[in-house]
Design an enzyme around this catalytic site. Sequence first.
Site, PDB file in Angstrom:
ATOM      1  N   ASN A 246       0.810  -1.227   0.000  1.00 57.53           N
ATOM      2  CA  ASN A 246       0.000   0.000   0.000  1.00 57.53           C
ATOM      3  C   ASN A 246       0.840   1.273   0.000  1.00 57.53           C
ATOM      4  O   ASN A 246       0.373   2.320  -0.458  1.00 57.53           O
ATOM      5  CB  ASN A 246      -0.916  -0.015   1.241  1.00 57.53           C
ATOM      6  CG  ASN A 246      -1.483   1.349   1.553  1.00 57.53           C
ATOM      7  OD1 ASN A 246      -2.458   1.792   0.941  1.00 57.53           O
ATOM      8  ND2 ASN A 246      -0.879   2.064   2.499  1.00 57.53           N
TER       9      ASN A 246
ATOM     10  N   SER B 240      -4.248   2.480  -8.575  1.00 54.23           N
ATOM     11  CA  SER B 240      -5.039   3.721  -8.636  1.00 54.23           C
ATOM     12  C   SER B 240      -5.755   3.747  -9.982  1.00 54.23           C
ATOM     13  O   SER B 240      -5.235   3.208 -10.972  1.00 54.23           O
ATOM     14  CB  SER B 240      -4.116   4.937  -8.534  1.00 54.23           C
ATOM     15  OG  SER B 240      -4.812   6.112  -8.907  1.00 54.23           O
TER      16      SER B 240
ATOM     17  N   TYR C 167       3.621   8.882 -11.290  1.00 60.67           N
ATOM     18  CA  TYR C 167       2.674   8.166 -10.423  1.00 60.67           C
ATOM     19  C   TYR C 167       1.820   7.186 -11.243  1.00 60.67           C
ATOM     20  O   TYR C 167       1.647   6.021 -10.867  1.00 60.67           O
ATOM     21  CB  TYR C 167       1.788   9.199  -9.721  1.00 60.67           C
ATOM     22  CG  TYR C 167       0.788   8.651  -8.735  1.00 60.67           C
ATOM     23  CD1 TYR C 167       1.178   8.237  -7.470  1.00 60.67           C
ATOM     24  CD2 TYR C 167      -0.562   8.572  -9.072  1.00 60.67           C
ATOM     25  CE1 TYR C 167       0.251   7.747  -6.554  1.00 60.67           C
ATOM     26  CE2 TYR C 167      -1.497   8.091  -8.159  1.00 60.67           C
ATOM     27  CZ  TYR C 167      -1.092   7.682  -6.908  1.00 60.67           C
ATOM     28  OH  TYR C 167      -2.009   7.201  -6.004  1.00 60.67           O
TER      29      TYR C 167
ATOM     30  N   ALA D 293       2.532   5.847 -14.112  1.00 62.21           N
ATOM     31  CA  ALA D 293       3.370   4.739 -14.598  1.00 62.21           C
ATOM     32  C   ALA D 293       3.582   3.714 -13.488  1.00 62.21           C
ATOM     33  O   ALA D 293       3.523   2.499 -13.725  1.00 62.21           O
ATOM     34  CB  ALA D 293       4.711   5.278 -15.099  1.00 62.21           C
ATOM     35  N   SER D 294       3.792   4.205 -12.265  1.00 62.96           N
ATOM     36  CA  SER D 294       3.996   3.266 -11.147  1.00 62.96           C
ATOM     37  C   SER D 294       2.729   2.460 -10.887  1.00 62.96           C
ATOM     38  O   SER D 294       2.783   1.258 -10.614  1.00 62.96           O
ATOM     39  CB  SER D 294       4.430   4.013  -9.881  1.00 62.96           C
ATOM     40  OG  SER D 294       3.358   4.739  -9.302  1.00 62.96           O
ATOM     41  N   LYS D 295       1.572   3.112 -10.983  1.00 62.85           N
ATOM     42  CA  LYS D 295       0.314   2.428 -10.675  1.00 62.85           C
ATOM     43  C   LYS D 295      -0.113   1.493 -11.812  1.00 62.85           C
ATOM     44  O   LYS D 295      -0.719   0.448 -11.569  1.00 62.85           O
ATOM     45  CB  LYS D 295      -0.777   3.465 -10.375  1.00 62.85           C
ATOM     46  CG  LYS D 295      -0.497   4.301  -9.114  1.00 62.85           C
ATOM     47  CD  LYS D 295      -0.416   3.421  -7.879  1.00 62.85           C
ATOM     48  CE  LYS D 295      -0.209   4.198  -6.594  1.00 62.85           C
ATOM     49  NZ  LYS D 295      -0.115   3.305  -5.416  1.00 62.85           N
TER      50      LYS D 295
HETATM   51  P1  NDP Z   1      -0.930   8.809   2.684  1.00 58.63           P
HETATM   52  O1  NDP Z   1       0.027   9.816   2.201  1.00 58.63           O
HETATM   53  O2  NDP Z   1      -1.984   9.208   3.641  1.00 58.63           O
HETATM   54  O3  NDP Z   1      -0.141   7.557   3.306  1.00 58.63           O
HETATM   55  C1  NDP Z   1       0.929   7.002   2.620  1.00 58.63           C
HETATM   56  C2  NDP Z   1       1.521   5.886   3.455  1.00 58.63           C
HETATM   57  O4  NDP Z   1       2.649   5.360   2.722  1.00 58.63           O
HETATM   58  C3  NDP Z   1       2.006   6.352   4.802  1.00 58.63           C
HETATM   59  O5  NDP Z   1       1.684   5.408   5.781  1.00 58.63           O
HETATM   60  C4  NDP Z   1       3.517   6.421   4.605  1.00 58.63           C
HETATM   61  O6  NDP Z   1       4.176   6.106   5.817  1.00 58.63           O
HETATM   62  C5  NDP Z   1       3.754   5.319   3.596  1.00 58.63           C
HETATM   63  N1  NDP Z   1       5.018   5.498   2.883  1.00 58.63           N
HETATM   64  C6  NDP Z   1       5.327   6.433   1.964  1.00 58.63           C
HETATM   65  N2  NDP Z   1       6.614   6.320   1.602  1.00 58.63           N
HETATM   66  C7  NDP Z   1       7.123   5.272   2.326  1.00 58.63           C
HETATM   67  C8  NDP Z   1       8.405   4.678   2.422  1.00 58.63           C
HETATM   68  N3  NDP Z   1       9.443   5.112   1.694  1.00 58.63           N
HETATM   69  N4  NDP Z   1       8.567   3.645   3.255  1.00 58.63           N
HETATM   70  C9  NDP Z   1       7.543   3.195   4.016  1.00 58.63           C
HETATM   71  N5  NDP Z   1       6.301   3.709   3.952  1.00 58.63           N
HETATM   72  C10 NDP Z   1       6.108   4.752   3.130  1.00 58.63           C
HETATM   73  O7  NDP Z   1      -1.580   8.195   1.363  1.00 58.63           O
HETATM   74  P2  NDP Z   1      -2.925   7.359   1.098  1.00 58.63           P
HETATM   75  O8  NDP Z   1      -3.341   6.640   2.314  1.00 58.63           O
HETATM   76  O9  NDP Z   1      -3.869   8.261   0.426  1.00 58.63           O
HETATM   77  O10 NDP Z   1      -2.383   6.331   0.000  1.00 58.63           O
HETATM   78  C11 NDP Z   1      -2.145   4.955   0.251  1.00 58.63           C
HETATM   79  C12 NDP Z   1      -2.002   4.250  -1.079  1.00 58.63           C
HETATM   80  O11 NDP Z   1      -3.214   4.417  -1.825  1.00 58.63           O
HETATM   81  C13 NDP Z   1      -0.888   4.824  -1.947  1.00 58.63           C
HETATM   82  O12 NDP Z   1      -0.232   3.789  -2.642  1.00 58.63           O
HETATM   83  C14 NDP Z   1      -1.633   5.716  -2.907  1.00 58.63           C
HETATM   84  O13 NDP Z   1      -0.942   5.884  -4.115  1.00 58.63           O
HETATM   85  C15 NDP Z   1      -2.908   4.921  -3.100  1.00 58.63           C
HETATM   86  N6  NDP Z   1      -4.023   5.709  -3.605  1.00 58.63           N
HETATM   87  C16 NDP Z   1      -4.539   6.762  -2.890  1.00 58.63           C
HETATM   88  C17 NDP Z   1      -5.591   7.492  -3.399  1.00 58.63           C
HETATM   89  C18 NDP Z   1      -6.208   8.644  -2.678  1.00 58.63           C
HETATM   90  O14 NDP Z   1      -7.083   9.313  -3.258  1.00 58.63           O
HETATM   91  N7  NDP Z   1      -5.826   8.922  -1.440  1.00 58.63           N
HETATM   92  C19 NDP Z   1      -6.164   7.186  -4.716  1.00 58.63           C
HETATM   93  C20 NDP Z   1      -5.548   6.067  -5.386  1.00 58.63           C
HETATM   94  C21 NDP Z   1      -4.523   5.362  -4.834  1.00 58.63           C
HETATM   95  P3  NDP Z   1       5.446   6.908   6.427  1.00 58.63           P
HETATM   96  O15 NDP Z   1       5.441   8.293   5.855  1.00 58.63           O
HETATM   97  O16 NDP Z   1       5.221   6.828   7.884  1.00 58.63           O
HETATM   98  O17 NDP Z   1       6.634   6.098   5.984  1.00 58.63           O
END
Ligand code: NDP
Length: 242
Positions: A85, A137, A150, A152-154
């Site tokens: 995630n 996504s 983003y 491309a990654s998804k």
């Molecule tokens: P948030 O920014 O609220 O949370 C992102 C999470 O990813 C945090 O817990 C963060 O933890 C973790 N993270 C980021 N980088 C790292 C890293 N290098 N190592 C470990 N953990 C990491 O985002 P969302 O909850 O909105 O998104 C969650 C997922 O859902 C993502 O993949 C996002 O692309 C996807 N998504 C979200 C959408 C939306 O509308 N919100 C829509 C479509 C997809 P920490 O910083 O503590 O490391």
Amino acid sequence: MSGKLDQKVCIITGASRGIGKAIADRFLAEGARVYALSRSPYEAPAEHAGSAHWIACDVTSESSIESAVESILASEGRIDVLVNNAGITKDGLVMRMKTEDWDAVLSANLRSAFIASRAVLRTMLRQRSGCILNISSIVGIHGNGGQANYAASKAGLIGFTKSLAREVGSRAIRVNAIAPGYIETAMTEVLPDTLKESMKTGIPLGRPGSPAEVAAAALFLCGPDASYITGVVLNVDGGMGM
Ligand code: NDP
């Protein structure tokens, strides 16, 4: 207590907030033993704290992911579910995008899923059971100007999901993806209000989704009710991406 994930050992990356935290909280409520991997701490609801563990992990580091998985295996001896995630955005038009911003997004969102999946697969193959869920996504399906890295990654996660599902299906390991639309989290909170409003007009249900609504879909795909489902991408988007 018993539930749909009773005693299942579940790893969730990026569980410190947002969608990942909602998935972790929901899985705990269904009886799972949850390992939350993120850089900042995951705080579980008090009533389930005994089944929740946070492991500090940077998913852009191969050794950080691998040592986290090793430590989980050392204490649990099995791994039932991996939810990839963790994700970030570093938006910009392609013409002006820095190579570092391309690499950072691909590393956090896509490479991390490959490394984590590879790390759990040996165990899942031996168990002849397991479930991997990748959080993609709808942008990975439709594209989005200003988010080429983003998207491309998804999109990469979708190809990865389907390929891995074909590789490991014969060992009863299921691999699926969720494609959320506009979900209210810290990631979308920072968007300009005008963009948020215009996104809402493109959503047939007329509102953004909540992390809990994504978690409900994650529970379905990782639980017993989806025992014959693999290689799918489930949109959780209020109809935005149809
Ligand atoms: P948030 O920014 O609220 O949370 C992102 C999470 O990813 C945090 O817990 C963060 O933890 C973790 N993270 C980021 N980088 C790292 C890293 N290098 N190592 C470990 N953990 C990491 O985002 P969302 O909850 O909105 O998104 C969650 C997922 O859902 C993502 O993949 C996002 O692309 C996807 N998504 C979200 C959408 C939306 O509308 N919100 C829509 C479509 C997809 P920490 O910083 O503590 O490391």
